[in-house]
Write a protein that holds these residues in place. Structure first.
Motif, short mmCIF file in Angstrom:
data_model
loop_
_atom_site.label_atom_id
_atom_site.label_comp_id
_atom_site.label_asym_id
_atom_site.label_seq_id
_atom_site.Cartn_x
_atom_site.Cartn_y
_atom_site.Cartn_z
N THR A 75 -33.85 26.52 -7.09
CA THR A 75 -35.06 26.91 -6.37
C THR A 75 -35.30 28.39 -6.67
OG1 THR A 75 -36.17 26.93 -4.22
CG2 THR A 75 -33.83 27.52 -4.25
N ASP A 76 -36.27 29.01 -6.05
CA ASP A 76 -36.51 30.42 -6.30
C ASP A 76 -36.62 31.15 -4.97
OD1 ASP A 76 -39.93 30.84 -6.15
OD2 ASP A 76 -39.08 28.84 -6.27
N TYR A 77 -36.33 32.43 -5.01
CA TYR A 77 -36.27 33.23 -3.78
C TYR A 77 -37.57 33.18 -3.01
CZ TYR A 77 -35.97 37.30 -0.73
OH TYR A 77 -35.98 38.12 0.37
N GLU A 78 -38.68 33.31 -3.71
CA GLU A 78 -39.97 33.33 -3.02
C GLU A 78 -40.49 31.93 -2.69
OE1 GLU A 78 -39.33 37.11 -5.07
OE2 GLU A 78 -39.28 35.03 -5.77
N MET A 79 -39.78 30.88 -3.12
CA MET A 79 -40.15 29.49 -2.86
C MET A 79 -41.52 29.12 -3.44
SD MET A 79 -37.64 28.02 -1.31
CE MET A 79 -36.15 28.43 -0.38
N ALA A 91 -38.73 39.87 -7.15
CA ALA A 91 -38.20 41.15 -6.69
C ALA A 91 -36.71 41.05 -6.38
CB ALA A 91 -38.97 41.60 -5.44
N TRP A 92 -36.25 39.85 -6.04
CA TRP A 92 -34.83 39.68 -5.69
C TRP A 92 -33.93 40.07 -6.84
CZ3 TRP A 92 -30.78 36.77 -7.62
CH2 TRP A 92 -29.63 36.76 -6.83
N TYR A 93 -34.29 39.67 -8.07
CA TYR A 93 -33.46 39.99 -9.23
C TYR A 93 -33.40 41.50 -9.44
CZ TYR A 93 -32.87 35.16 -10.69
OH TYR A 93 -32.50 33.84 -10.75
N ARG A 117 -37.51 32.04 -16.93
CA ARG A 117 -37.77 33.37 -17.49
C ARG A 117 -38.86 34.07 -16.69
NH1 ARG A 117 -37.25 30.74 -22.58
NH2 ARG A 117 -39.53 30.64 -22.78
N LYS A 118 -39.88 33.32 -16.31
CA LYS A 118 -40.97 33.88 -15.52
C LYS A 118 -40.46 34.36 -14.16
CE LYS A 118 -45.47 32.61 -13.54
NZ LYS A 118 -46.49 31.52 -13.42
N ILE A 119 -39.64 33.55 -13.53
CA ILE A 119 -39.08 33.92 -12.22
C ILE A 119 -38.19 35.15 -12.36
CG2 ILE A 119 -37.50 33.17 -10.40
CD1 ILE A 119 -38.53 30.32 -10.86
N ARG A 120 -37.40 35.18 -13.42
CA ARG A 120 -36.48 36.31 -13.63
C ARG A 120 -37.23 37.63 -13.74
NH1 ARG A 120 -33.36 39.88 -13.50
NH2 ARG A 120 -31.25 39.98 -14.34
N VAL A 121 -38.39 37.60 -14.36
CA VAL A 121 -39.18 38.81 -14.56
C VAL A 121 -39.97 39.18 -13.31
CG1 VAL A 121 -41.09 39.82 -15.86
CG2 VAL A 121 -39.35 38.49 -17.05
N SER A 122 -40.48 38.18 -12.61
CA SER A 122 -41.41 38.45 -11.52
C SER A 122 -40.75 38.57 -10.14
CB SER A 122 -42.47 37.35 -11.45
OG SER A 122 -41.87 36.09 -11.19
#
Length: 432
Positions: A240-244, A167-169, A160-165
């Motif tokens: 994983t996440d876009y910003e790593m 920029a890729w999303y 949820r944190k990644i989804r909000v923060s």
């Protein structure tokens, strides 16, 4: 010469070459995806709502054939390790407690131990015999499939944190807004599709197409390519996440469990605590994908049906050990030797374990997920002695879980190499 015979000849030659160099394959650890299945998603204007005779998300006959072929391939690659007929102690197969993966495991076993002559059991002549496949609602592989989405609070919180923060999303929602709007219109869905929900539509159309059904007129090549592209990237971004920023933590939650068990299997084989030559895990795309990602080998394409990742353990003549990593993602081609971590295709076992230490769970998944030993979240651990004591207990519980997770052995993020971002994510020109 058929494909199975060609594979057998190729791997026989490779085995002879390795033996000549004093290198011996002593164990293989595999994780494969189930075969072709019926879809899990429908939509209001779906012309094929009742087309799946066995129900949704069930293994199809095509899927059974894919897994049987995988079994034949595994026999050609690892047949020299195994007896012609099943023998307890040589092989262990575990499946998630899901119909399609259990059936897939049985089909793999049927191909792996395909009898050369008609055999007889229970008074019936048959080219097949029963095979032990281990599964159960409480086993770790099943929990890996159910979790982290449904049983790992920290994973849910982090996603949820990644989804909000991220920029890729935001950029993706904007870039594909018109596409999502059109898909919503064509399907008659009440809610506008997003990057988080479009996978259901992809699943529906892909399953229909793979089983020979004619797709609706609005589904052209560009539409399918876009859906495949979004599904592959979204799949990767659940590991994983876009910003790593959280790549290592996410790998621990998703792939670390499988990798931990594989390393434990190899350690036991080296110590002589097990005689298993082959250990196989029958799972899902979310079983294969995370392992590839954690080893820096995910290609940002959703693992296809019956795809199989293989880690082979070898013993050198001087008593040292090394591993090789393979990926079979096409039944018509030989498996791909994958480069992983900083090792290339081959890695000394000591180096492999050292680098993998940054993404394995060390058996501490409950703490990592914010759970106590009874699988209750830390927010549930509160002594019901007044409101103040309850709140204090909650705070202490959360703090303790956080501290335990922080103290676990790890390496710097820079020490673990992850899959490079695909061109469309790193500013390349091949955007859809």
């Amino acid at each position: 010469m058929n494909t199975a015979c060609m594979h057998q000849v190729v791997f026989l030659v490779l085995s002879i070459q390795l033996v000549a160099r004093g290198q011996e394959l002593i164990q293989a650890n595999l994780v494969w995806r189930h075969g072709d299945r019926s879809s899990r998603h429908t939509y209001p204007k779906d012309p094929y709502k009742d087309v799946w005779k066995d129900g949704s998300m069930q293994l199809t006959e095509q899927g059974m054939s894919q897994e049987y072929d995988l079994g034949l391939f595994l026999r050609s690659k690892y047949g020299h390790l195994l007896s012609e007929k099943y023998r307890e102690g040589e092989i262990f197969i575990q499946s998630t407690n899901i119909d399609r993966t259990i059936m897939s495991a049985q089909c793999v076993a049927a191909g792996l131990y395909a009898p050369k002559n008609i055999t007889k059991w229970n008074g019936i002549f048959s080219p097949w015999r029963p095979f032990p496949v281990h599964s159960g609602g409480g086993d770790w592989l099943h929990q890996l499939y159910q979790d982290p989405e449904h049983g790992c609070p920290e994973y849910e919180k982090l996603m949820r944190k990644i989804r909000v923060s991220s920029a890729w999303y935001t950029e993706t929602d904007t870039k594909y807004a018109e596409f999502f709007k059109n898909m919503t219109k064509f399907t008659g869905s009440q809610n506008v599709y997003t990057i988080d929900t479009i996978g259901g539509l992809y699943d529906n159309l892909f399953c229909l197409k793979s089983n020979g059904f004619k797709l609706p007129d609005w589904v052209d090549g560009v539409t399918m390519d876009t859906l495949i592209h979004l599904e592959g990237v979204k799949m990767g971004l659940s590991f994983t996440d876009y910003e790593m920023k959280y790549a290592k933590t996410l790998s621990k939650m998703r792939a670390g469990i499988v990798l931990s068990h594989m390393i434990d299997n190899m350690d036991k084989r080296i110590r002589g605590d097990t005689k298993y030559f082959l250990v196989g895990y029958s799972g899902h795309d979310v079983s294969v994908g995370p392992l590839l990602t954690s080893m820096g080998a995910y290609n940002w394409i959703n693992p296809p049906y019956a795809s199989c990742a293989m880690i082979d353990l070898y013993r050198e003549k001087d008593g040292s050990y090394f591993v090789k990593f393979w990926y079979r993602n096409d039944s018509n081609s030989d498996p791909l030797p994958l480069n992983f971590y900083e090792c290339g295709h081959t890695c000394s076992y000591e180096t492999f374990k050292s680098v993998a230490a940054g993404v394995v769970t060390d058996g501490d998944t409950p703490s990592l997920c914010g759970l106590n030993k009874d699988n209750k979240s830390c927010s549930d651990i509160a002594v019901p002695v007044g409101i103040l004591v309850t709140i204090l207990g909650l705070c202490i519980g959360v703090s303790l879980c956080f501290c335990v997770a922080r103290k676990r052995k790890s390496v710097n993020s820079d020490d673990v190499q992850y899959s490079p971002l695909p061109m469309h994510m790193s500013g390349g020109n091949n955007q859809l």
